[in-house]
Motif scaffolding. Sequence first.
Motif, mmCIF file in Angstrom:
data_model
loop_
_atom_site.group_PDB
_atom_site.id
_atom_site.type_symbol
_atom_site.label_atom_id
_atom_site.label_comp_id
_atom_site.label_asym_id
_atom_site.label_seq_id
_atom_site.Cartn_x
_atom_site.Cartn_y
_atom_site.Cartn_z
ATOM 1 N N ILE A 117 -7.100 -0.039 11.388
ATOM 2 C CA ILE A 117 -7.901 -1.029 10.642
ATOM 3 C C ILE A 117 -6.927 -1.835 9.797
ATOM 4 O O ILE A 117 -6.035 -1.270 9.147
ATOM 5 N N SER A 118 -7.108 -3.137 9.790
ATOM 6 C CA SER A 118 -6.103 -3.989 9.131
ATOM 7 C C SER A 118 -6.086 -3.848 7.613
ATOM 8 O O SER A 118 -5.194 -4.376 6.963
ATOM 9 N N ASP A 119 -7.038 -3.115 7.020
ATOM 10 C CA ASP A 119 -6.951 -2.916 5.568
ATOM 11 C C ASP A 119 -5.744 -2.055 5.197
ATOM 12 O O ASP A 119 -5.388 -1.961 4.023
ATOM 13 N N ASP A 120 -5.114 -1.396 6.190
ATOM 14 C CA ASP A 120 -3.893 -0.629 5.936
ATOM 15 C C ASP A 120 -2.634 -1.417 6.294
ATOM 16 O O ASP A 120 -1.534 -0.840 6.355
ATOM 17 N N LEU A 121 -2.789 -2.703 6.497
ATOM 18 C CA LEU A 121 -1.610 -3.525 6.790
ATOM 19 C C LEU A 121 -0.600 -3.445 5.640
ATOM 20 O O LEU A 121 0.612 -3.431 5.851
ATOM 21 N N PHE A 122 -1.124 -3.399 4.436
ATOM 22 C CA PHE A 122 -0.308 -3.273 3.215
ATOM 23 C C PHE A 122 0.789 -2.212 3.401
ATOM 24 O O PHE A 122 1.973 -2.489 3.183
ATOM 25 N N HIS A 123 0.396 -1.000 3.811
ATOM 26 C CA HIS A 123 1.359 0.108 3.955
ATOM 27 C C HIS A 123 2.332 -0.178 5.099
ATOM 28 O O HIS A 123 3.534 0.074 4.985
ATOM 29 N N SER A 124 1.806 -0.737 6.191
ATOM 30 C CA SER A 124 2.639 -1.007 7.371
ATOM 31 C C SER A 124 3.727 -2.030 7.034
ATOM 32 O O SER A 124 4.876 -1.878 7.453
ATOM 33 N N VAL A 125 3.356 -3.044 6.251
ATOM 34 C CA VAL A 125 4.308 -4.117 5.923
ATOM 35 C C VAL A 125 5.421 -3.598 5.006
ATOM 36 O O VAL A 125 6.602 -3.895 5.209
ATOM 37 N N LEU A 126 5.046 -2.793 4.013
ATOM 38 C CA LEU A 126 6.062 -2.229 3.103
ATOM 39 C C LEU A 126 7.031 -1.359 3.899
ATOM 40 O O LEU A 126 8.253 -1.425 3.736
ATOM 41 N N ASP A 127 6.461 -0.554 4.781
ATOM 42 C CA ASP A 127 7.234 0.353 5.608
ATOM 43 C C ASP A 127 8.210 -0.422 6.498
ATOM 44 O O ASP A 127 9.410 -0.139 6.542
ATOM 45 N N LEU A 128 7.698 -1.432 7.171
ATOM 46 C CA LEU A 128 8.507 -2.243 8.086
ATOM 47 C C LEU A 128 9.692 -2.866 7.351
ATOM 48 O O LEU A 128 10.796 -2.959 7.898
ATOM 49 N N ASN A 129 9.461 -3.301 6.110
ATOM 50 C CA ASN A 129 10.517 -3.994 5.378
ATOM 51 C C ASN A 129 11.319 -3.071 4.454
ATOM 52 O O ASN A 129 12.041 -3.537 3.573
ATOM 53 N N SER A 130 11.175 -1.767 4.674
ATOM 54 C CA SER A 130 11.938 -0.740 3.926
ATOM 55 C C SER A 130 11.816 -0.896 2.418
ATOM 56 O O SER A 130 12.802 -0.779 1.690
ATOM 57 N N ILE A 131 10.595 -1.191 1.948
ATOM 58 C CA ILE A 131 10.378 -1.246 0.501
ATOM 59 C C ILE A 131 9.762 0.072 0.057
ATOM 60 O O ILE A 131 8.661 0.428 0.468
ATOM 61 N N GLU A 132 10.536 0.799 -0.752
ATOM 62 C CA GLU A 132 10.090 2.126 -1.180
ATOM 63 C C GLU A 132 9.327 2.003 -2.492
ATOM 64 O O GLU A 132 9.806 1.403 -3.453
#
Length: 531
Positions: free
Chosen positions: A484-499
Motif C-alpha cells: 500500500i502506498s501509504d508506506d512509501l515514506f519508509h521505502s523512500v528513506l530506506d532507498l536513499n540510506s537515510i537513517e
Amino acid sequence: MIYSLKKIFPLHFILLALIPILVGCIIDIELIELRLIVIQLIWIVLLLIVLNIIKIPVLYRIVLTLYFLIGCIEIVHWVILKAPISLTSLLVLSNTTLNESFGFMEAKSTFWLTILVPYLIIYIFSIQSKQIQFNLNIKNWVVWLLFSAASFFLIENLVHERLIRKGTPLLIRVIDSYISQKTLFDEVAANNEPKNILVKNNSTSPSNTFVVILGESCNRNHMSLYGYNRNTSPKLGKRKDVISFDNVISPYSNTINSVLSILSNHNLENNIKVNKRIDLIDLFHSANYSTHWISNQSPIGIWDNQVTVFANKSDHVTHVNLSSSSSFESTYTTSYDNKVLEPFIKTLHSSAKNKLIVVHLMGNHISYRKRYPQEFDFFKGNGEKNRTIAKYDNSILYNDYIVDSILSILATDPNTKYSSAIYLSDHGENVYDDELNRTGHNYSKTIPKANVEIPFIFWASESFKKMNIETVNTILKHKNKRFISDDLFHSVLDLNSIETEYLIQSRSVFNQNYNSKRIRILEDGYDYDEK
Ligand SMILES: [Zn+2]
C-alpha cells in the motif's frame, strides 16, 4: 440607427475593454473562456446605457479610467505569466519576490509589453473624445433589446446567488475568491519551516537526487505496461531500465488524503493526526537535501489547500498551473503536464549536492479531454461510454510520454549522476471499470478496485545501481509483492540510506525485511484482497 448606436457604444470604450482579452487570445487561446468575452460585453452594454441615461461626463471618464487600469494589469499579467489573472497567480506572486516574477518573462515578452503604448493612446483619445454626447435615442429598440437581455442575465444570476461567481468580470471574481481564501494565504505564509529531526545520511555516493513523480487518477489497468489491450504505454513499455510493481494500491481514493499519507509517516493503521506527522520534506531537509516541489495542480481549493501548505515547506516551490482560481475550476481548464519539464531541468541544474524533487502532475484527472494536446488524440470510440474511455486512454498515452520524458531528462542530465525515481499515482480512477458503470474517483461508501489500483514504477541511474547492488536486487525480487502506498515514506528513506528512528524496515518494500503480509483494509473497512 447604426450611427446612433456607435455614439452610445463608442469604439474606443469597446477596445479598452476587449484588448486585454485579445492579448490573451494571442498568447494562449486555450485559456480563454467564451463566457468571459460574453460577460465583458454584457457589462459594457449595461454601463454605457446607464451612463447615457444619467449623463455625468466625469463619471464616464472614471469608468473609462478604471477599465484602462484593470486592462493594464491584465495585459502585464498575460505577458509575464502567460495566463489570465487567477487566485493561483496571486498566491504564486505573493510567495515570490518581484524579481522572480520578472524571471518568468522571456525576451519576446518584453516586445509584447509595447502593446501598452497604443493602449495608452486609445485611453488618452477616449477621455478627450467629443464622441461622448450622451444622446440616447429613446425610440431605438435595439438599445432596449440589448439592455433587457443584459439585465435579464444579471438578475437571473443574482436570483440564483451566483452573480459574482458566474456573472462578473474576471478580476472581481478573483478578488472575491481572494477574500474567501485569505486563511489559506496566511497558513501558507506561517507554515514554511520543515521540522529539524535527528537523522544520519548513510549514503556512500558523493551526491544524490531522488525524484517522486506523483501522478493523478491513473488506473494501472488502463496501461499497456500492466497488460491493457490498447497500447497506452508505448514509451515506458520499451524501457529496459524500469521495474514496475504490479500489486500496489493507494490507501484512499482521493488526492488530499492519499498525497498526505504517501509522503508522511501516516498510514491506514496508525492514523496519526495531520499536525503530528513527520514527512519526507522534514527528513530530507534534516539530511541536508535541498527540497523542491514542482506542481501542475491548482494550489487552491478544497482538495488542495492542505497539500499546498505541506508543499510550501520545500525550499523551492514552483506552481505551473495558473489557469484557474480553484482546484474545481482546474478540472475543466487546460494545463498540460509538459509545463513541469522546464522547471524540472532547471532544478537538476541547480547547485545543491543532494536533492529531493517532488513532481505533482495533473495526470489523468477528469475532464480527460483537457489532459492531452491534439497530437495525443489517438484512440477513438463510438457512443458516450466508449468515447469517455478513449479520452481517458489518450490521457494515459500522454502521461506515458510525460513520465518517460522526466526519466530521460534525469538519465541524461550531465550534473546528475546518482539518481533514482519513483512514479506512482495518488489513487486510481473508475472509467466504467466496475459493474455499476460509473466514472470518477470519489466515493463515500464502497471503493471499487479501479479507484485504488495504481501504477508503481522504479527507475535508477546506472551509477546509483552500481552503488546499491543489494537494494536493487531486493527491489527486483519484490516487484510482485503486495504493497500500500501509504508506506512509501519508509521505502523512500530506506532507498536513499537515510537513517532515522521513524524508518520501519518491515514497511519498506525495498528492504529484505519487508513484511508483505500486511492486511490491506481500506478506508471503507473492506479487505482489498478479499474483494
Ligand atoms: Zn487525485
